[in-house]
Design a protein around this motif. Structure first.
Motif, PDB file in Angstrom:
ATOM      1  N   GLU A 196       0.843  -1.198   0.000  1.00 25.60           N
ATOM      2  CA  GLU A 196       0.000   0.000   0.000  1.00 25.60           C
ATOM      3  C   GLU A 196       0.873   1.241   0.000  1.00 25.60           C
ATOM      4  N   VAL A 197       0.531   2.189  -0.862  1.00 26.40           N
ATOM      5  CA  VAL A 197       1.250   3.459  -0.916  1.00 26.40           C
ATOM      6  C   VAL A 197       0.250   4.602  -0.923  1.00 26.40           C
ATOM      7  N   THR A 198       0.728   5.754  -0.494  1.00 25.55           N
ATOM      8  CA  THR A 198      -0.068   6.971  -0.588  1.00 25.55           C
ATOM      9  C   THR A 198       0.789   8.027  -1.277  1.00 25.55           C
ATOM     10  N   VAL A 199       0.181   8.792  -2.170  1.00 26.13           N
ATOM     11  CA  VAL A 199       0.913   9.706  -3.045  1.00 26.13           C
ATOM     12  C   VAL A 199       0.420  11.131  -2.822  1.00 26.13           C
ATOM     13  N   GLY A 200       1.330  12.020  -2.499  1.00 22.03           N
ATOM     14  CA  GLY A 200       0.992  13.427  -2.335  1.00 22.03           C
ATOM     15  C   GLY A 200       1.180  14.191  -3.627  1.00 22.03           C
ATOM     16  N   ILE A 201       0.206  15.014  -3.982  1.00 22.12           N
ATOM     17  CA  ILE A 201       0.251  15.798  -5.221  1.00 22.12           C
ATOM     18  C   ILE A 201      -0.100  17.236  -4.905  1.00 22.12           C
ATOM     19  N   VAL A 202       0.610  18.176  -5.517  1.00 25.83           N
ATOM     20  CA  VAL A 202       0.323  19.600  -5.346  1.00 25.83           C
ATOM     21  C   VAL A 202       0.262  20.255  -6.719  1.00 25.83           C
ATOM     22  N   GLY A 203      -0.585  21.295  -6.828  1.00 27.91           N
ATOM     23  CA  GLY A 203      -0.648  22.057  -8.074  1.00 27.91           C
ATOM     24  C   GLY A 203      -1.939  21.838  -8.837  1.00 27.91           C
ATOM     25  N   ASN A 204      -2.028  22.473  -9.986  1.00 31.99           N
ATOM     26  CA  ASN A 204      -3.234  22.425 -10.809  1.00 31.99           C
ATOM     27  C   ASN A 204      -2.869  22.252 -12.275  1.00 31.99           C
ATOM     28  N   GLY A 205      -3.739  21.525 -12.999  1.00 31.89           N
ATOM     29  CA  GLY A 205      -3.527  21.364 -14.425  1.00 31.89           C
ATOM     30  C   GLY A 205      -2.175  20.760 -14.736  1.00 31.89           C
ATOM     31  N   ASN A 206      -1.509  21.329 -15.739  1.00 32.87           N
ATOM     32  CA  ASN A 206      -0.219  20.765 -16.140  1.00 32.87           C
ATOM     33  C   ASN A 206       0.912  21.124 -15.199  1.00 32.87           C
ATOM     34  N   THR A 207       0.620  21.932 -14.157  1.00 33.59           N
ATOM     35  CA  THR A 207       1.640  22.227 -13.148  1.00 33.59           C
ATOM     36  C   THR A 207       1.571  21.264 -11.962  1.00 33.59           C
ATOM     37  N   ALA A 208       0.551  20.397 -11.918  1.00 34.05           N
ATOM     38  CA  ALA A 208       0.435  19.445 -10.815  1.00 34.05           C
ATOM     39  C   ALA A 208       1.618  18.483 -10.840  1.00 34.05           C
ATOM     40  N   ARG A 209       2.152  18.199  -9.664  1.00 28.79           N
ATOM     41  CA  ARG A 209       3.315  17.315  -9.582  1.00 28.79           C
ATOM     42  C   ARG A 209       3.252  16.474  -8.316  1.00 28.79           C
ATOM     43  N   VAL A 210       3.914  15.351  -8.359  1.00 27.30           N
ATOM     44  CA  VAL A 210       3.979  14.453  -7.209  1.00 27.30           C
ATOM     45  C   VAL A 210       5.012  14.966  -6.218  1.00 27.30           C
ATOM     46  N   LEU A 211       4.610  15.050  -4.965  1.00 28.52           N
ATOM     47  CA  LEU A 211       5.522  15.454  -3.899  1.00 28.52           C
ATOM     48  C   LEU A 211       6.340  14.266  -3.401  1.00 28.52           C
ATOM     49  N   ALA A 212       5.679  13.129  -3.233  1.00 26.99           N
ATOM     50  CA  ALA A 212       6.363  11.942  -2.739  1.00 26.99           C
ATOM     51  C   ALA A 212       5.432  10.743  -2.862  1.00 26.99           C
ATOM     52  N   VAL A 213       6.030   9.558  -2.892  1.00 33.07           N
ATOM     53  CA  VAL A 213       5.290   8.292  -2.818  1.00 33.07           C
ATOM     54  C   VAL A 213       5.733   7.606  -1.532  1.00 33.07           C
ATOM     55  N   MET A 214       4.817   7.415  -0.607  1.00 36.62           N
ATOM     56  CA  MET A 214       5.152   6.838   0.696  1.00 36.62           C
ATOM     57  C   MET A 214       4.479   5.482   0.862  1.00 36.62           C
ATOM     58  N   GLU A 215       5.258   4.491   1.219  1.00 39.02           N
ATOM     59  CA  GLU A 215       4.711   3.163   1.478  1.00 39.02           C
ATOM     60  C   GLU A 215       4.305   3.054   2.936  1.00 39.02           C
ATOM     61  N   VAL A 216       3.132   2.491   3.162  1.00 37.98           N
ATOM     62  CA  VAL A 216       2.608   2.254   4.505  1.00 37.98           C
ATOM     63  C   VAL A 216       2.817   0.780   4.834  1.00 37.98           C
ATOM     64  N   MET A 217       3.613   0.504   5.861  1.00 39.90           N
ATOM     65  CA  MET A 217       3.945  -0.873   6.218  1.00 39.90           C
ATOM     66  C   MET A 217       3.511  -1.141   7.655  1.00 39.90           C
ATOM     67  N   LEU A 218       2.820  -2.244   7.851  1.00 40.71           N
ATOM     68  CA  LEU A 218       2.291  -2.597   9.155  1.00 40.71           C
ATOM     69  C   LEU A 218       3.304  -3.419   9.938  1.00 40.71           C
ATOM     70  N   THR A 219       3.439  -3.106  11.220  1.00 42.12           N
ATOM     71  CA  THR A 219       4.362  -3.828  12.081  1.00 42.12           C
ATOM     72  C   THR A 219       3.678  -5.066  12.662  1.00 42.12           C
ATOM     73  N   ASP A 220       4.431  -5.822  13.458  1.00 40.32           N
ATOM     74  CA  ASP A 220       3.881  -7.024  14.091  1.00 40.32           C
ATOM     75  C   ASP A 220       2.776  -6.694  15.084  1.00 40.32           C
ATOM     76  N   ARG A 221       2.725  -5.462  15.567  1.00 36.72           N
ATOM     77  CA  ARG A 221       1.719  -5.067  16.550  1.00 36.72           C
ATOM     78  C   ARG A 221       0.433  -4.549  15.903  1.00 36.72           C
ATOM     79  N   ALA A 222       0.431  -4.439  14.593  1.00 29.14           N
ATOM     80  CA  ALA A 222      -0.697  -3.821  13.895  1.00 29.14           C
ATOM     81  C   ALA A 222      -1.820  -4.812  13.635  1.00 29.14           C
ATOM     82  N   GLU A 223      -3.033  -4.245  13.425  1.00 28.10           N
ATOM     83  CA  GLU A 223      -4.090  -5.032  12.793  1.00 28.10           C
ATOM     84  C   GLU A 223      -3.597  -5.311  11.380  1.00 28.10           C
TER      85      GLU A 223
END
Length: 349
Positions: A196-223
């Protein structure tokens, strides 16, 4: 650029004092978030006034009060169009504001409608159905296992280990519980077992750009099945995060899919797009957060940009400039040209 900015928000404390439950206000912001946002805007040189929720904004606008820009993080209290309320009021009074318009805010909160639009655009999203009753859930033809959640909630509200359904009997029981608790249809999706990843985007139209791609990883203590409400609440123990390097194929796939979703749903200024891989490793659209959380400590968007080397203040600056440029592109160009001229004078001196 020095603006007079009105800050709109739903504060948990205000609603709890009026008898609402902690579940009712799960998506609302804490005082810490408001202070952090207020300080960031002031550090950028803006004059900031706290307004409060959508009702308070409406009363102020009706009286004739105006601001250069409304910075809106108000979630709204009731209904699947609640995130559209402040944008709609702003448009009614011709008041400039940040983030997406009422149509996009309403569309993206309803996960099923957003998935339909994304699917019709030819973008990948897991097969799904919507159940208005437990009887409708019982006849859903999708293969087990399935994943269930309220159709129009955020902050993983209603998402728990029980959302992962491996038996037909569970499907009916969990659907009934969600229907009774949240008083809205249930989204039933084919379960996606991959990364699972979540992607941050900023801007409008052709100026929109990705800020980062962050992976969400669950630990042994997680649901273990998903980024549940409990996992988010206790993220320090249950979740770990990493930026996906550009050289990983997943990064390019996530960036392209997220941008395609952003443009398809007409998001503005900033948004966060959640994606998850199917059993074959192919990314699928989950949902888009047109009003992403902005707590400077624990919200996903500030977390990822901080990991990418962008400060919280700079993130807020990008959002304000993006919104301002939508309304006054000529003013922005003039200011940018003035700044460049000043830099050139300093260089030549």
């Amino acid at each position: 650029m020095r603006l007079f900015i009105g800050l709109c928000y739903d504060l948990k404390e205000d609603y709890l004092k009026n008898g609402f439950t902690s579940s009712d206000v799960m998506e609302f912001d804490e005082e810490e978030t408001i202070i952090g946002l207020e300080n960031a805007l002031k550090n950028l040189g803006h004059k900031v006034e706290r307004i409060g929720n959508g009702r308070e904004l409406t009363l102020r606008l009706a009286k004739g009060d105006r601001w250069d820009l409304i910075f809106n993080i108000a979630e709204g209290l009731k209904g699947r169009s609640r995130e559209a309320q402040v944008p709609a009021v702003c448009e009614l009074f011709a008041q400039p504001y940040t983030f997406s318009d009422p149509l996009t805010c309403a569309l993206t909160l309803d996960k099923a409608l957003a998935k339909r639009v994304v699917r019709d655009r030819g973008l990948p999203t897991a097969p799904f159905a919507v159940a208005n009753t437990s009887q409708e859930a019982a006849v859903v033809a999708l293969p087990i296992p399935l994943f269930l959640k309220p159709v129009a909630e955020g902050t993983s509200k209603g998402v728990s280990n029980r959302s992962f359904v491996k038996e037909r009997e569970e499907l009916v029981a969990v659907s009934q519980d969600l229907l009774e608790q949240f008083h809205q249809p249930v989204l039933i999706e084919t379960f996606l077992p991959g990364r699972e990843v979540t992607v941050g985007i900023v801007g409008n139209g052709n100026t929109a750009r990705v800020l980062a791609v962050m992976e969400v990883m669950l630990t042994d203590r997680a649901e273990s099945v998903a980024y549940t409400a409990l996992n988010k609440q206790e993220y320090l123990e249950r979740v770990s995060y990493r930026l996906v390097p550009d050289e990983e194929p997943l990064a390019a796939q996530a960036q392209q899919l997220a941008l395609d979703v952003y443009h398809t749903l007409n998001c503005r200024d900033v948004a966060r797009v959640d994606l998850r891989c199917d059993a074959k490793g192919v990314l699928q659209f989950l949902e888009v957060n047109a009003l992403p959380g902005l707590n400077y400590v624990y919200s996903d968007l500030p977390l990822m940009v901080n990991m990418a080397g962008l400060s919280y203040v700079k993130l807020i600056d990008e959002i304000v400039k993006s919104a301002w440029h939508r309304y006054f592109p000529a003013t922005m160009r003039t200011e940018c040209e003035s700044v460049r001229e000043q830099h050139e004078k300093v260089r030549l001196s």
